[in-house]
Enzyme design. Sequence first.
Site, PDB file in Angstrom:
ATOM      1  N   TYR A  23       0.812  -1.224   0.000  1.00 59.48           N
ATOM      2  CA  TYR A  23       0.000   0.000   0.000  1.00 59.48           C
ATOM      3  C   TYR A  23       0.842   1.270   0.000  1.00 59.48           C
ATOM      4  CZ  TYR A  23      -3.626  -3.315   1.418  1.00 59.48           C
ATOM      5  OH  TYR A  23      -4.488  -4.380   1.484  1.00 59.48           O
ATOM      6  N   HIS A  28      -4.670   5.956  -1.419  1.00 56.89           N
ATOM      7  CA  HIS A  28      -5.283   5.863  -0.095  1.00 56.89           C
ATOM      8  C   HIS A  28      -4.279   6.111   1.029  1.00 56.89           C
ATOM      9  CE1 HIS A  28      -9.198   5.295   1.424  1.00 56.89           C
ATOM     10  NE2 HIS A  28      -9.159   4.042   1.775  1.00 56.89           N
ATOM     11  N   ASN A  75      -9.979   1.226   7.815  1.00 62.57           N
ATOM     12  CA  ASN A  75     -11.360   1.149   8.315  1.00 62.57           C
ATOM     13  C   ASN A  75     -11.482   1.183   9.830  1.00 62.57           C
ATOM     14  OD1 ASN A  75     -11.832   0.885   5.620  1.00 62.57           O
ATOM     15  ND2 ASN A  75     -12.843  -1.096   5.727  1.00 62.57           N
ATOM     16  N   ASN A 122     -13.924   5.777   4.610  1.00 63.23           N
ATOM     17  CA  ASN A 122     -14.044   4.846   5.743  1.00 63.23           C
ATOM     18  C   ASN A 122     -13.153   5.213   6.921  1.00 63.23           C
ATOM     19  OD1 ASN A 122     -15.985   3.294   4.460  1.00 63.23           O
ATOM     20  ND2 ASN A 122     -14.492   1.889   3.576  1.00 63.23           N
TER      21      ASN A 122
END
Length: 207
Positions: A23, A28, A75, A122
């Site tokens: 990631y 994000h 999240n 989120n």
Amino acid sequence: MLENENKRGPFLVVGLGNPGLEYLRTPHNAGFMAIDRIAEQEGVVVQNRRCRAVTATCRLAGRETILAKPETFMNLSGVSVAALIREFEVDPARDLLVIYDELDLVLGTFKIRERGSPAGHNGARSVTSALGSQEWLRLRIGVGLDLPPEAKEAGGKRPGRDYLLSPMRKGDLAKLDEVLDKVATATRRIIQDGPGPAMNEFNRKEQ
């Protein structure tokens, strides 16, 4: 007044993202990248593990500041944010800034807001849930695509989960890289002068 100011605890700056190499350079993780940029400028490394986050301590604009990247995955970001607030006895209404990505803002831009709904993010939703309030300061880094007018008129859809979790292209990373320096400057301005002056300076619509 000065006595009260001296008794104030640290300022907490939290960048949202997902841990893990896969990631690292995804849209994000813009919040993580912002924290890393500030840390790099201050000569500190975000590596102390506490409150389900990696943290570093530095002085921004003359104020003790905790930089944090939750390791709970996006999240569940609020779990870590709430723990950090308790650990460092931070007043979330005035001594917390949360930095995260925003699809509704074009890549190369950012906006500061004192409150608001999570708007489908989120991580922001998790923070709002954990704090029991939408009254927290956030800096949203644009990662959205700059669609041409004809695409917008044709109802062009904004990208979704696949885009947010896929590695960014070199050109897009270069755009984001420029913004991260501005985000670091804006963060210092917020800590020094408060969100109002920072919003007046940095939320101006760029031509």
